[in-house]
Design an enzyme around this catalytic site. Structure first.
Site, PDB file in Angstrom:
ATOM      1  N   THR A  17       0.825  -1.209   0.000  1.00 54.31           N
ATOM      2  CA  THR A  17       0.000   0.000   0.000  1.00 54.31           C
ATOM      3  C   THR A  17       0.863   1.264   0.000  1.00 54.31           C
ATOM      4  O   THR A  17       0.394   2.324  -0.407  1.00 54.31           O
ATOM      5  CB  THR A  17      -0.904   0.039   1.248  1.00 54.31           C
ATOM      6  N   ASP A  18       2.127   1.146   0.462  1.00 53.07           N
ATOM      7  CA  ASP A  18       2.912   2.386   0.654  1.00 53.07           C
ATOM      8  C   ASP A  18       3.168   3.126  -0.655  1.00 53.07           C
ATOM      9  O   ASP A  18       3.001   4.339  -0.725  1.00 53.07           O
ATOM     10  CB  ASP A  18       4.210   2.133   1.446  1.00 53.07           C
ATOM     11  N   ALA A 107      14.885 -11.843   4.783  1.00 51.35           N
ATOM     12  CA  ALA A 107      13.747 -12.427   5.509  1.00 51.35           C
ATOM     13  C   ALA A 107      12.501 -11.543   5.426  1.00 51.35           C
ATOM     14  O   ALA A 107      11.486 -11.842   6.042  1.00 51.35           O
ATOM     15  CB  ALA A 107      14.130 -12.662   6.969  1.00 51.35           C
ATOM     16  N   LEU A 109      12.311  -8.572   6.659  1.00 48.90           N
ATOM     17  CA  LEU A 109      12.222  -7.840   7.929  1.00 48.90           C
ATOM     18  C   LEU A 109      12.986  -6.517   7.840  1.00 48.90           C
ATOM     19  O   LEU A 109      13.304  -5.908   8.844  1.00 48.90           O
ATOM     20  CB  LEU A 109      12.772  -8.701   9.077  1.00 48.90           C
ATOM     21  N   SER A 110      13.285  -6.094   6.617  1.00 47.75           N
ATOM     22  CA  SER A 110      13.866  -4.770   6.373  1.00 47.75           C
ATOM     23  C   SER A 110      15.301  -4.619   6.836  1.00 47.75           C
ATOM     24  O   SER A 110      15.672  -3.582   7.388  1.00 47.75           O
ATOM     25  CB  SER A 110      13.048  -3.688   7.064  1.00 47.75           C
ATOM     26  N   SER A 112      17.760  -4.139   4.919  1.00 50.33           N
ATOM     27  CA  SER A 112      18.412  -3.095   4.117  1.00 50.33           C
ATOM     28  C   SER A 112      18.017  -1.708   4.596  1.00 50.33           C
ATOM     29  O   SER A 112      18.859  -0.803   4.661  1.00 50.33           O
ATOM     30  CB  SER A 112      18.110  -3.275   2.633  1.00 50.33           C
ATOM     31  N   GLU A 144      18.466   3.729  -0.942  1.00 52.25           N
ATOM     32  CA  GLU A 144      18.045   2.388  -1.348  1.00 52.25           C
ATOM     33  C   GLU A 144      17.489   2.397  -2.776  1.00 52.25           C
ATOM     34  O   GLU A 144      17.751   1.497  -3.563  1.00 52.25           O
ATOM     35  CB  GLU A 144      17.008   1.854  -0.354  1.00 52.25           C
ATOM     36  N   ASP A 156       9.507   0.882   5.059  1.00 48.00           N
ATOM     37  CA  ASP A 156      10.585   0.331   5.882  1.00 48.00           C
ATOM     38  C   ASP A 156      11.392   1.420   6.570  1.00 48.00           C
ATOM     39  O   ASP A 156      11.720   1.314   7.758  1.00 48.00           O
ATOM     40  CB  ASP A 156      11.515  -0.535   5.020  1.00 48.00           C
TER      41      ASP A 156
HETATM   42  C1  GLA Z   1       8.982  -4.028   0.782  1.00 45.49           C
HETATM   43  C2  GLA Z   1       9.217  -2.561   0.436  1.00 45.49           C
HETATM   44  C3  GLA Z   1       8.203  -1.672   1.119  1.00 45.49           C
HETATM   45  C4  GLA Z   1       6.780  -2.166   0.891  1.00 45.49           C
HETATM   46  C5  GLA Z   1       6.675  -3.662   1.159  1.00 45.49           C
HETATM   47  C6  GLA Z   1       5.330  -4.222   0.806  1.00 45.49           C
HETATM   48  O1  GLA Z   1       9.231  -4.238   2.132  1.00 45.49           O
HETATM   49  O2  GLA Z   1      10.516  -2.187   0.843  1.00 45.49           O
HETATM   50  O3  GLA Z   1       8.364  -0.342   0.681  1.00 45.49           O
HETATM   51  O4  GLA Z   1       6.336  -1.844  -0.396  1.00 45.49           O
HETATM   52  O5  GLA Z   1       7.663  -4.392   0.454  1.00 45.49           O
HETATM   53  O6  GLA Z   1       4.363  -3.697   1.654  1.00 45.49           O
END
Ligand code: GLA
Length: 370
Positions: A17-18, A107, A109-110, A112, A144, A156
């Site tokens: 959705t972002d 994973a 879980l962000s 990066s 990024e 993220d």
């Molecule tokens: C990844 C992207 C985010 C977002 C999600 C899906 O984590 O980095 O910006 O788009 O996918 O919600």
């Protein structure tokens, strides 16, 4: 050297959705990336990572853009941040950066964004103390997107910088991008206080957002908005997707519209102090929508979700970009072992490597450590 930490995130709900100007509701993890940083007397940027023992990346800061394609992929994230500060006119010269992270890589879980945000915070304190949170998010995001070349939305980076312990962050991306007030809200979220646990199952099937499928979803959403005559799918009303004649675009749009509505419903429930068990069906509905309409799930993710639900989870869904990565399950604290075992058993029965299953709690956002 001084140290800064930025966490990874779990998005409670609001997936894909972002970049459609919509809503997200992440929490920060206690897992994060620590960046030790200090200026150097010589005009060199010297980068190391505990996850890359023996590797030292070193260059003059003004060579960064020209050398980008020759850099190892992991190094493009922190050096992209250095580059973004320099593009904005901040005098980042000689610099040592030593990284160490606990967010599992690939994973969903962000890891990066945690990496970029930890370096961003360090460089703010060293060279740009006037920068506010919005600018920090923009810099980490630009590093990024532009330097590492991964076309992510803002979820993220915003989660890593803005999340607060004991809270979920409701972010309205359209309002945030327009710099409107009220774009963010910290919503108290205390699963443990309700006898609940949030379990993450890292399937070990890495997701890779640079492989094209993520960018393809973005393009499909943009095409759906254009076909509807809207600036973005955020502006779509529930009856809009049915107006799309193309079946694929209709399903993509339906996911975004229904997912935004689910985020708002979850946020409303938590804000009102409802029992968090009530959000379980919305989490599961999010997974179904991501699997069937948005088509970003994967067999291992579906298996983990089904196993968790079968063992009594109140809700479960894939998290992050998809195509691999992790699943989130909302479970009674007393059912934690049962759900974990059910996920492990289902993977063993399918001949898959054992996933890593662990509990998470809403933790603090990025900060200076010492
Ligand atoms: C990844 C992207 C985010 C977002 C999600 C899906 O984590 O980095 O910006 O788009 O996918 O919600």
């Amino acid at each position: 050297m001084d140290r800064w930490i930025a966490p990874g995130r779990v998005n409670i709900i609001g997936e894909h959705t972002d970049y459609n100007d919509g809503f997200v509701l992440p929490i920060a993890l206690s897992l994060g990336v620590v960046c030790a940083a200090a200026s150097r007397a010589d005009p060199r940027v010297v980068l190391t990572s505990a996850q890359r023992p023996g590797e030292i990346v070193e260059m003059a800061p003004d060579e960064l853009a020209a050398q980008r394609d020759r850099l190892p992929r992991w190094a493009r994230y922190p050096l992209g941040v250095v580059h973004e500060f320099r593009l904005r006119g901040y005098p980042v010269g000689g610099l040592s950066l030593d990284l160490d992270g606990t967010v599992p890589i690939g994973a969903g879980l962000s890891s990066s964004a945690a990496l970029c945000c930890a370096v961003t915070l360090a460089l703010r304190d060293l060279y740009a103390p006037d920068l506010g949170e919005r600018a920090l998010i923009e810099i980490a995001h630009a590093a990024e997107n532009r330097f590492a070349g991964v076309p992510t939305g803002l979820l993220d980076q915003a989660a890593s910088i803005l999340c607060a312990a004991g809270h979920a962050l409701l972010l309205d991306v359209r309002a945030f991008t327009a710099a409107n007030t009220g774009a963010t809200e910290q919503i108290p979220f205390d699963p443990a206080g309700h006898g609940l646990a949030l379990l993450v199952a890292d399937t070990g099937h890495p997701h890779d957002l640079s492989d094209g499928a993520y960018a393809e979803r973005r393009a499909q959403c943009a095409a759906a908005a254009t076909a509807l005559g809207l600036p973005s799918l955020r502006a779509a009303v529930p009856t809009d997707p049915a107006r799309l004649t193309d079946d694929l675009l209709r399903r993509r749009a339906r996911h975004v519209v229904t997912e935004n509505a689910r985020v708002v419903a979850v946020a409303d429930g938590l804000r009102a102090g409802a029992d968090p068990r009530a959000i379980g069906p919305l989490l599961t509905a999010s997974h179904t929508s991501l699997r069937d309409d948005f088509e970003v799930s994967a067999p291992a993710l579906d298996l983990a979700v089904e196993a968790a639900l079968g063992a009594g989870a109140h809700g479960a869904r894939m998290i992050g970009g998809g195509f691999g990565g992790s699943v989130l399950a909302l479970v009674d604290h007393t059912a934690t072992d049962r759900v974990r075992d059910a996920i492990l058993d289902s993977f063993a029965a399918a001949g898959l490597d054992a996933p890593r299953v662990f509990p998470v709690e809403p933790a603090a956002g990025a900060r200076r450590l010492d």
